[in-house]
Design an enzyme around this catalytic site. Sequence first.
Site, PDB file in Angstrom:
ATOM      1  N   SER A  37      19.597  47.457  38.521  1.00 51.32           N
ATOM      2  CA  SER A  37      19.667  46.011  38.400  1.00 51.32           C
ATOM      3  C   SER A  37      18.343  45.407  38.833  1.00 51.32           C
ATOM      4  O   SER A  37      17.838  45.731  39.900  1.00 51.32           O
ATOM      5  CB  SER A  37      20.775  45.453  39.274  1.00 51.32           C
ATOM      6  OG  SER A  37      21.963  45.479  38.574  1.00 51.32           O
ATOM      7  N   HIS A  64      22.298  38.403  40.550  1.00 53.03           N
ATOM      8  CA  HIS A  64      23.328  39.044  41.381  1.00 53.03           C
ATOM      9  C   HIS A  64      22.718  39.879  42.506  1.00 53.03           C
ATOM     10  O   HIS A  64      23.398  40.194  43.469  1.00 53.03           O
ATOM     11  CB  HIS A  64      24.356  39.816  40.541  1.00 53.03           C
ATOM     12  CG  HIS A  64      23.924  41.166  40.055  1.00 53.03           C
ATOM     13  ND1 HIS A  64      23.468  41.394  38.763  1.00 53.03           N
ATOM     14  CD2 HIS A  64      23.906  42.370  40.662  1.00 53.03           C
ATOM     15  CE1 HIS A  64      23.188  42.676  38.620  1.00 53.03           C
ATOM     16  NE2 HIS A  64      23.441  43.290  39.746  1.00 53.03           N
ATOM     17  N   ASP A  98      20.904  36.351  34.189  1.00 54.63           N
ATOM     18  CA  ASP A  98      21.006  37.014  35.487  1.00 54.63           C
ATOM     19  C   ASP A  98      19.631  37.312  36.110  1.00 54.63           C
ATOM     20  O   ASP A  98      19.236  38.459  36.233  1.00 54.63           O
ATOM     21  CB  ASP A  98      21.808  38.314  35.306  1.00 54.63           C
ATOM     22  CG  ASP A  98      22.335  38.861  36.619  1.00 54.63           C
ATOM     23  OD1 ASP A  98      21.849  38.434  37.687  1.00 54.63           O
ATOM     24  OD2 ASP A  98      23.233  39.719  36.583  1.00 54.63           O
TER      25      ASP A  98
END
Length: 720
Positions: A655, A85, A221
């Site tokens: 992230s 992402h 991810d």
Amino acid sequence: MKKILISIAFLIVAQSFMRADEGMWIPMLLKQQNEKDMRANGMRISADDIYSINNASLKDAIVLFGRGCTGEIVSDKGLMLTNHHCGYGNIQQHSSLEFNYLEKGFWAMSLDEELPNKGLTATILIRMEDVTKAVLEGITNQTSESERAKIVEKNIEKITKEAVKGTHYSAVIKPFYYGNQYFMYINEIFKDIRLVGAPPSNIGKFGGDTDNWMWPRHTGDFSVFRIYTGPDGKPAEFSKDNIPYKPKKHLTISTKGYKKDDFTFVFGYPGTTEQFLTSQAVALKTVYENPIAIQLREERLNIIKKHMDSDPLIRIQYAAKVASIANGWKKWIGENRGIKRLNTISEKQVLEAKFNAWANATPERKAEYGNLMADFKKVYDKATPYYVSYKYFSEAAYSIEAVRYALSLRSLIYLAEKKETTETAVKTHAQALIDAAKSHFKGYQQVIDKESFAVATRIYFENHDSQYQPQALKDIAKKYKNNFDRAAEDIFSKSLFTSEEKMLALLQNFKKKDVKKIKKDPIYTYAEETINHYREEIYSALMEVEEKIDHLYRLYSKGLMEMMPDKLFYPDANMTLRVTYGKVDDYYPYDGVRYHYFTTLDGIMEKENPDVYDYIVEPKLKELWKAKDYGSYADKDGSMHVVFIASNHTTGGNSGSPVLNADGHLIGINFDRNWEGTMSDVQYDPDQCRNISIDIRYCLFIIDKLAGAKHLIDEMTIVN
Ligand code: ARG
Ligand code: GLU
């Protein structure tokens, strides 16, 4: 009786020491603040191994990826891992219907197949320094707030300039504890970052928004990039002559796995936390701001989803938009629940009462902190309607695509309205806007925007205090007799900003006098009047208030530290490099339910549902699963671990951060938090807060077995 006494005594001791899991620590201070505790919790390396300016240390392998994510270097050729992402925008940019890398995945099989990404940067910290004294030089107790701000700005400019003189580094100074402390970061910023690989979306985004912020999770991810430098090893803009970056340090990967209670730490760039908020500020967030944003986003999401489900083109067009609207929406729902569950507001009230009593106990403290709580109340009472109004402006007006698009044309208007501007100049400027127009409309659906406008303006008008509403909104309500569907119908059919055809016709042969067409456009007038109202009435008030609020929090955080001298404090996240540590751990989300601490490939097959977009399983993944073809990446238990949770205190920006084990080896990539724990930006709860990470062995398995990109594995340093 005796038992109660003991437990009270224990409570007092326990309170003065922070739970190991909470905190986002400063790399430079690990040795003095955390090393002992980290070792007590199982760490086998030293603070110097994590951060050192004399020797290569783990920090040399940690990257600020773009502006809002973290990445880590995993080979001596600058190979870098981050989340799918985080790389999404870049993967999307290289995708077309013919080469749909988003959907099919992408793998460069050699260096020359790696794809450059304009504008993408990788920032690596060279060193950090406490510069508090130099930043605050010239400031006394008598200095006013506005004067202080000016001095700080000037000092910062001078210090940073000097710090990087004669180097190709850049320096940035950030305030900590609302300006009680300042640290300077000397960075090297790389500008040629290439896409190396990304799994297909049905792996990288598996579970989509349905599973987002949730546990149990099965999202793959991750994506792979590489940093390039000029032939001299220094940062350089993209060029064919550039070479892979030779880092001072790259991470060693461990395929040993983990078990419950194993020590882990996360090293990365957390964005924002707000642990010092007062009870009133938490109420503002949870009672006013979050519900407004949640309601408005929910309405918009329902509209978008309805259309996405009926048209595959709309699904592609709105995938990224939905992901970002839904991400905030879902987080705030979780945050509100968590804050309610923890009784944060009343707990903070207790703390504030205690602080007030402490502050008024001596004349010196009284002089410094005596009015603090009362001042907070005054400022927040005044500011609340403005913060509320800001939320409505951003979620109900600025969230409308046509409104934002209309405002993007203001530069053209300014230019055209200037007397001295020639027709040719205006025409050239308009021509230059054609590409932007085309790309805007490529991802635009009038019907979605129109329905969103109808709902959003209705809520804006009906729910927001009319005293703080823009006149343009009231005018629409009046003109259409509060029928916002009819208003939307009429406005969208008349506006130029909702139709590619009309817009291109306007831009292609734009004349100075065409400004009139824009200025009487119903979307443009609404957009312009609303943003002016926001600027003049709301933003200016908030700016004034925020300077005061910052000052009060500076005093408050300083006072709290004085009041609790034994407590180890940590500064709120501010997009600077931090270390947070905890352990691999399960949790009990609600009565009778226990969540295990890892998931496996079996769970992906359990979730499979060919009718639900988020749960379509990649066929090749299924084959590998059927054949149990996991290579050396399976766990000792024989299964393929996919995702795991631990009690590291993380937030947005973490992230892509590496999750490391007691030896400092990479075991996972952080990508999310659990829903029960999203209040941790305001209050951390060791029982409920977990960070969610993809198991590094699953990444390696995908790269090797699914993508056949074994050459990348060969570049890495892997221990098992
Ligand atoms: N919740 C994660 C974060 O805050 C992941 C967001 C991207 N994924 C998504 N399904 N929207 O950024
Ligand atoms: N997904 C988040 C990010 O993009 C990390 C999750 C969190 O907020 O903890 O940084």
